[in-house]
Design a protein around this motif. Structure first.
Motif, PDB file in Angstrom:
ATOM      1  N   LEU A  24       0.826  -1.209   0.000  1.00  0.00           N
ATOM      2  CA  LEU A  24       0.000   0.000   0.000  1.00  0.00           C
ATOM      3  C   LEU A  24       0.861   1.260   0.000  1.00  0.00           C
ATOM      4  N   MET A  25       1.981   1.218   0.702  1.00  0.00           N
ATOM      5  CA  MET A  25       2.880   2.378   0.704  1.00  0.00           C
ATOM      6  C   MET A  25       3.558   2.560  -0.649  1.00  0.00           C
ATOM      7  N   THR A  27       2.227   1.806  -3.471  1.00  0.00           N
ATOM      8  CA  THR A  27       1.185   2.411  -4.301  1.00  0.00           C
ATOM      9  C   THR A  27       1.040   3.891  -3.986  1.00  0.00           C
ATOM     10  N   PHE A  28       1.105   4.243  -2.707  1.00  0.00           N
ATOM     11  CA  PHE A  28       1.021   5.648  -2.311  1.00  0.00           C
ATOM     12  C   PHE A  28       2.132   6.462  -2.958  1.00  0.00           C
ATOM     13  N   ASN A  32       2.252   9.728  -5.406  1.00  0.00           N
ATOM     14  CA  ASN A  32       2.593  10.923  -4.629  1.00  0.00           C
ATOM     15  C   ASN A  32       4.094  10.964  -4.392  1.00  0.00           C
ATOM     16  N   THR A  37       4.430  15.809  -1.383  1.00  0.00           N
ATOM     17  CA  THR A  37       3.472  15.470  -0.332  1.00  0.00           C
ATOM     18  C   THR A  37       3.791  16.211   0.953  1.00  0.00           C
ATOM     19  N   ALA A  68      -5.607  10.341   0.125  1.00  0.00           N
ATOM     20  CA  ALA A  68      -4.320   9.656   0.039  1.00  0.00           C
ATOM     21  C   ALA A  68      -3.679   9.534   1.424  1.00  0.00           C
ATOM     22  N   MET A  69      -3.759  10.575   2.235  1.00  0.00           N
ATOM     23  CA  MET A  69      -3.170  10.527   3.568  1.00  0.00           C
ATOM     24  C   MET A  69      -3.928   9.557   4.469  1.00  0.00           C
ATOM     25  N   SER A  71      -5.393   6.809   3.467  1.00  0.00           N
ATOM     26  CA  SER A  71      -4.948   5.466   3.078  1.00  0.00           C
ATOM     27  C   SER A  71      -3.508   5.214   3.533  1.00  0.00           C
ATOM     28  N   PHE A  72      -2.688   6.251   3.541  1.00  0.00           N
ATOM     29  CA  PHE A  72      -1.313   6.120   4.013  1.00  0.00           C
ATOM     30  C   PHE A  72      -1.275   5.747   5.493  1.00  0.00           C
TER      31      PHE A  72
END
Length: 187
Positions: A24-25, A27-28, A32, A37, A68-69, A71-72
């Motif tokens: 997931l990171m 992908t982030f 970004n 960011t 986005a944050m 999900s981060f």
């Protein structure tokens, strides 16, 4: 005749496929850039604590940043839940203070400490509340300021961004070092 209902819940919650925090990171950070960011986080934070001004960014950009944050933060929480699988300890070599950023030397060696400390102090809901409040107050002019301390979660988010980038960077370096073959020297 059956009625088909559309579910409005996140597909991440329903998915039988397990996602790792590192994926997931990654992908982030595909969508970004770290510097952009952190700059946008700083700008939103500055406008959130100012009383008589609002951010000049397009609201859709700010909303995308908000999502986005969120999900981060969840990716960071997944990361510490499955920390046994993720080993990112490295020996600290001669590192410049600029490379450390806000991280201490211990946190630079083991970036998971940043996430552990952040989630020991704040829950996911509290980070969501902070991010939502920060975005809300940056988009308009309001008479009152946020009722909670916004500085501490902001510092945690900034450190988490640095730590996550280190984790991704070290993960990508490791396979490259393993795939390198030692060729015999030519005579």
């Amino acid at each position: 005749m059956k009625k088909n209902r559309t579910g409005f819940q996140s597909t991440l919650e329903k998915s039988p496929k397990k996602h790792s925090g590192v994926q997931l990171m990654e992908t982030f950070f595909e969508f970004n850039d770290l510097a952009t960011t952190k700059e946008l986080l700083n700008t939103i934070m500055n406008y959130a604590v100012k009383r008589n001004s609002w951010i000049k960014e397009d609201p859709s950009v700010v909303y995308h940043f908000h999502q986005a944050m969120r999900s981060f933060v969840r990716a960071g929480y997944f990361l510490i839940l499955r920390e046994k699988k993720c080993k990112v300890n490295t020996q600290l070599e001669d590192v410049s203070p600029l490379a450390l950023g806000l991280l201490t030397e211990k946190e630079y060696q083991n970036p998971l400490l940043v996430f552990k400390k952040a989630f020991r102090e704040y829950s996911i809901k509290e980070f969501d509340y902070f991010i939502s409040g920060m975005v809300y107050f940056s988009l308009g002019i309001y008479d009152n300021l946020p009722e909670r301390n916004m500085i501490s979660p902001y510092i945690h988010l900034t450190k988490m961004l640095d730590a996550a980038y280190l984790i991704i960077e070290r993960k990508n370096i490791k396979p490259a070092l393993q795939s390198r073959e030692i060729l015999p020297a030519k005579k």
